[in-house]
Each structure stands twice: as C-alpha cells, then as structure tokens.
Design a protein around this motif. Structure first.
Motif, PDB file in Angstrom:
ATOM      1  N   LEU A   1       0.822  -1.210   0.000  1.00  0.00           N
ATOM      2  CA  LEU A   1       0.000   0.000   0.000  1.00  0.00           C
ATOM      3  C   LEU A   1       0.858   1.262   0.000  1.00  0.00           C
ATOM      4  O   LEU A   1       0.497   2.271  -0.617  1.00  0.00           O
ATOM      5  CB  LEU A   1      -0.935  -0.010   1.211  1.00  0.00           C
ATOM      6  CG  LEU A   1      -1.909  -1.194   1.269  1.00  0.00           C
ATOM      7  CD1 LEU A   1      -2.767  -1.122   2.527  1.00  0.00           C
ATOM      8  CD2 LEU A   1      -2.788  -1.234   0.033  1.00  0.00           C
TER       9      LEU A   1
ATOM     10  N   LEU B   1       1.955   1.917  -3.524  1.00  0.00           N
ATOM     11  CA  LEU B   1       0.876   2.483  -4.330  1.00  0.00           C
ATOM     12  C   LEU B   1       0.701   3.970  -4.050  1.00  0.00           C
ATOM     13  O   LEU B   1       0.500   4.770  -4.970  1.00  0.00           O
ATOM     14  CB  LEU B   1      -0.434   1.739  -4.048  1.00  0.00           C
ATOM     15  CG  LEU B   1      -0.532   0.288  -4.546  1.00  0.00           C
ATOM     16  CD1 LEU B   1      -1.836  -0.346  -4.081  1.00  0.00           C
ATOM     17  CD2 LEU B   1      -0.427   0.233  -6.064  1.00  0.00           C
ATOM     18  N   GLN B   2       0.785   4.358  -2.773  1.00  0.00           N
ATOM     19  CA  GLN B   2       0.600   5.762  -2.421  1.00  0.00           C
ATOM     20  C   GLN B   2       1.757   6.624  -2.927  1.00  0.00           C
ATOM     21  O   GLN B   2       1.555   7.759  -3.365  1.00  0.00           O
ATOM     22  CB  GLN B   2       0.449   5.907  -0.914  1.00  0.00           C
ATOM     23  CG  GLN B   2      -0.862   5.365  -0.379  1.00  0.00           C
ATOM     24  CD  GLN B   2      -1.091   5.734   1.069  1.00  0.00           C
ATOM     25  OE1 GLN B   2      -0.214   6.290   1.718  1.00  0.00           O
ATOM     26  NE2 GLN B   2      -2.274   5.434   1.564  1.00  0.00           N
TER      27      GLN B   2
ATOM     28  N   GLN C   1       3.636   5.971  -5.586  1.00  0.00           N
ATOM     29  CA  GLN C   1       3.517   6.059  -7.038  1.00  0.00           C
ATOM     30  C   GLN C   1       2.457   7.069  -7.463  1.00  0.00           C
ATOM     31  O   GLN C   1       2.595   7.735  -8.485  1.00  0.00           O
ATOM     32  CB  GLN C   1       3.184   4.679  -7.613  1.00  0.00           C
ATOM     33  CG  GLN C   1       4.345   3.703  -7.586  1.00  0.00           C
ATOM     34  CD  GLN C   1       3.973   2.353  -8.177  1.00  0.00           C
ATOM     35  OE1 GLN C   1       2.805   1.995  -8.271  1.00  0.00           O
ATOM     36  NE2 GLN C   1       4.976   1.587  -8.583  1.00  0.00           N
ATOM     37  N   ARG C   2       1.388   7.200  -6.665  1.00  0.00           N
ATOM     38  CA  ARG C   2       0.313   8.135  -6.989  1.00  0.00           C
ATOM     39  C   ARG C   2       0.532   9.511  -6.365  1.00  0.00           C
ATOM     40  O   ARG C   2      -0.327  10.383  -6.466  1.00  0.00           O
ATOM     41  CB  ARG C   2      -1.022   7.571  -6.493  1.00  0.00           C
ATOM     42  CG  ARG C   2      -1.437   6.289  -7.187  1.00  0.00           C
ATOM     43  CD  ARG C   2      -1.874   6.549  -8.604  1.00  0.00           C
ATOM     44  NE  ARG C   2      -2.233   5.306  -9.289  1.00  0.00           N
ATOM     45  CZ  ARG C   2      -2.717   5.246 -10.514  1.00  0.00           C
ATOM     46  NH1 ARG C   2      -2.899   6.358 -11.195  1.00  0.00           N
ATOM     47  NH2 ARG C   2      -3.006   4.081 -11.076  1.00  0.00           N
TER      48      ARG C   2
ATOM     49  N   VAL D   1      -7.544  -3.982  -0.202  1.00  0.00           N
ATOM     50  CA  VAL D   1      -6.518  -3.475  -1.118  1.00  0.00           C
ATOM     51  C   VAL D   1      -7.166  -2.716  -2.267  1.00  0.00           C
ATOM     52  O   VAL D   1      -6.657  -1.677  -2.712  1.00  0.00           O
ATOM     53  CB  VAL D   1      -5.654  -4.636  -1.647  1.00  0.00           C
ATOM     54  CG1 VAL D   1      -4.658  -4.140  -2.698  1.00  0.00           C
ATOM     55  CG2 VAL D   1      -4.892  -5.303  -0.509  1.00  0.00           C
ATOM     56  N   GLY D   2      -8.323  -3.214  -2.738  1.00  0.00           N
ATOM     57  CA  GLY D   2      -9.029  -2.513  -3.807  1.00  0.00           C
ATOM     58  C   GLY D   2      -9.503  -1.133  -3.399  1.00  0.00           C
ATOM     59  O   GLY D   2      -9.416  -0.189  -4.195  1.00  0.00           O
TER      60      GLY D   2
ATOM     61  N   ASN E   1      -8.072   0.775  -1.148  1.00  0.00           N
ATOM     62  CA  ASN E   1      -6.859   1.600  -1.116  1.00  0.00           C
ATOM     63  C   ASN E   1      -6.449   2.021  -2.518  1.00  0.00           C
ATOM     64  O   ASN E   1      -6.094   3.182  -2.763  1.00  0.00           O
ATOM     65  CB  ASN E   1      -5.719   0.820  -0.450  1.00  0.00           C
ATOM     66  CG  ASN E   1      -5.742   0.906   1.053  1.00  0.00           C
ATOM     67  OD1 ASN E   1      -5.135   1.778   1.646  1.00  0.00           O
ATOM     68  ND2 ASN E   1      -6.461  -0.018   1.683  1.00  0.00           N
ATOM     69  N   HIS E   2      -6.470   1.077  -3.438  1.00  0.00           N
ATOM     70  CA  HIS E   2      -6.068   1.379  -4.805  1.00  0.00           C
ATOM     71  C   HIS E   2      -7.025   2.393  -5.432  1.00  0.00           C
ATOM     72  O   HIS E   2      -6.596   3.294  -6.163  1.00  0.00           O
ATOM     73  CB  HIS E   2      -6.054   0.090  -5.628  1.00  0.00           C
ATOM     74  CG  HIS E   2      -5.565   0.290  -7.034  1.00  0.00           C
ATOM     75  ND1 HIS E   2      -4.281   0.710  -7.332  1.00  0.00           N
ATOM     76  CD2 HIS E   2      -6.201   0.138  -8.231  1.00  0.00           C
ATOM     77  CE1 HIS E   2      -4.143   0.803  -8.640  1.00  0.00           C
ATOM     78  NE2 HIS E   2      -5.293   0.461  -9.206  1.00  0.00           N
TER      79      HIS E   2
ATOM     80  N   ASN F   1      -6.329   5.930  -4.249  1.00  0.00           N
ATOM     81  CA  ASN F   1      -5.104   6.531  -4.770  1.00  0.00           C
ATOM     82  C   ASN F   1      -5.288   7.216  -6.118  1.00  0.00           C
ATOM     83  O   ASN F   1      -4.512   8.096  -6.475  1.00  0.00           O
ATOM     84  CB  ASN F   1      -4.014   5.463  -4.889  1.00  0.00           C
ATOM     85  CG  ASN F   1      -3.530   4.981  -3.533  1.00  0.00           C
ATOM     86  OD1 ASN F   1      -3.581   5.723  -2.560  1.00  0.00           O
ATOM     87  ND2 ASN F   1      -3.092   3.741  -3.456  1.00  0.00           N
ATOM     88  N   HIS F   2      -6.294   6.826  -6.897  1.00  0.00           N
ATOM     89  CA  HIS F   2      -6.476   7.470  -8.191  1.00  0.00           C
ATOM     90  C   HIS F   2      -7.935   7.788  -8.498  1.00  0.00           C
ATOM     91  O   HIS F   2      -8.264   8.127  -9.629  1.00  0.00           O
ATOM     92  CB  HIS F   2      -5.920   6.580  -9.308  1.00  0.00           C
ATOM     93  CG  HIS F   2      -6.731   5.348  -9.562  1.00  0.00           C
ATOM     94  ND1 HIS F   2      -6.692   4.262  -8.724  1.00  0.00           N
ATOM     95  CD2 HIS F   2      -7.605   5.036 -10.552  1.00  0.00           C
ATOM     96  CE1 HIS F   2      -7.505   3.328  -9.195  1.00  0.00           C
ATOM     97  NE2 HIS F   2      -8.072   3.767 -10.294  1.00  0.00           N
TER      98      HIS F   2
END
Length: 229
Positions: free
Chosen positions: A46, A49-50, A52-53, A116-117, A119-120, A123-124
C-alpha cells in the motif's frame, strides 16, 4: 516396589491445565508473528501504491527504494496488525459472542482483496470520478468501508473496534504529519486527508478477520489435545 521406583524415575506427563496453557502461549506467539508479517507485507504494497500516486511525500533522502523509504512504516504497521488481530478474538471471548459469520479462509482472502481494492481506488479515484467536494468523496469511501464490515464481519464488537482503531490511528497520523515526519499532498482534514479514517477502519476489520481465522486453529488444537487426554 521395583515397579513403583521405575515409575517414579520416568518422565512425568504434564497435567491438562499446564498443557493447555503452554499450547495457548505458543499459539498466541505464532499468531502474533504471522499477523506481524502480514501487516508488513500489506504496508509495503500500500505504501508503494501511495508513493507512485504521489498521495504521500517522504523526504528525498529516504525514498531510494520501497525498502529504504520510511523504513519505520512496515514494522509499525506489522506491530499494529498483530495487536489488532489478537485483540479481536480476545474481545469476542470476553463478550461471550464468538464470531461465526463467514468463518472460512476464502472469505478472509476476499476481505483482504476488497481492502486493497479500496486503497487502490482511493489513490487514483480523483482522476477517474468527478466529485464536487472532498466531503462527498469521504462519504463514498465511508460507505465502502462500512460495506466491507457488513459483508465480512457484521459483529458489534468488530464495528466498535474498527471505529476506535480509526480514531486512534488518525490521531497518531496527525501527530506524525504535524511533526514533519511526512506529509500529504492535498490535506483537507487538518494535516491529513479526510478519507484516512475510512482506510484505518477497513484495515482494522480486515486484520480482525485474519486474527479471528487464525484463532480458530488454536481452539481446534486445544480441543483435540483435551479429547486425547
């Protein structure tokens, strides 16, 4: 007489109470270690992912790689995961309300995937969905988090612990950001993002489900040993 002396020299078998306590201590430690590493793994995924975004920003000198950036985050998340995962079944036993809703690993894995979904998506989601304001976005994510609880938990203790975890974790995060440990790119709730409590709530429910599932094996082992004795 000789037979009595021979029996006294042999190893004494521990009583059922001592054996039960030993088994619980060992299983408690094993569950804690497993929960710790699960928390570390999820934190690494996670956090990546954060970063990267560009949701969170760390100082340039500590962002060389996922393992060197904010090295303290995975151990802290692992420790919190172990505490939460052990606390949920403990509260269930204390309240006398064993959790029996969807007690299988397939349900736990789906819960992790949904977490996880979420969170993803956070992020966007700002680039995919047009929200009028941050409150509308936060309410949408709150509904998703409560939906996760309703789908995979549905216990009063789980909801109460999730709310408490969200409050405490958000407070700690506020203090960390206030002291300059790291920062959010677009804070809208004091120093953090308004959707952060939703993430902590969903994370608490997820780790609680994992902890409850692991606790089932402890009960089975103790029950089997008691039956054999």
């Amino acid at each position: 007489m000789a037979e009595g002396e021979t029996e006294s020299l042999g190893p004494k078998k521990p009583g059922p109470y001592i054996s039960s306590v030993t088994s619980r201590s060992v299983n408690l430690m094993i569950r804690g270690v497993v929960l710790f590493f699960i928390g570390v793994f999820l934190a690494l995924v996670l956090n990546l992912l954060q970063i990267q975004r560009n949701v969170t920003l760390f100082p340039p000198d500590v962002i060389a790689s996922i393992f060197s950036s904010a090295w303290w985050v995975p151990p802290c998340c692992g420790t919190a995961s172990a505490v939460i995962g052990l606390l949920y079944p403990c509260i269930d036993r204390h309240l006398g309300e064993p959790h029996k809703f969807k007690r299988e690993w397939s349900s736990v894995m789906r819960c992790v995937a949904v977490f996880v979904g979420i969170n993803h998506a956070i992020n966007h989601i700002g680039t995919k969905v047009d929200f009028d304001n941050n409150i509308q976005l936060s309410l949408t994510l709150a509904a998703l988090s409560i939906g996760l609880w309703w789908t995979f938990d549905r216990s009063r203790s789980g909801f109460g612990l999730g709310v408490g975890i969200a409050f405490l974790a958000t407070l700690v995060t506020q203090l960390l950001v206030y002291n300059g440990v790291y920062q959010y790119t677009s804070p809208d709730f004091l120093y953090v993002r308004s959707w952060l409590p939703c993430i902590f709530f969903a994370g608490g429910i997820t780790m609680g489900n994992i902890g409850r599932q692991l606790a089932m094996y402890e009960c089975k082992v103790i029950a089997e040993k008691s039956h054999q004795e």
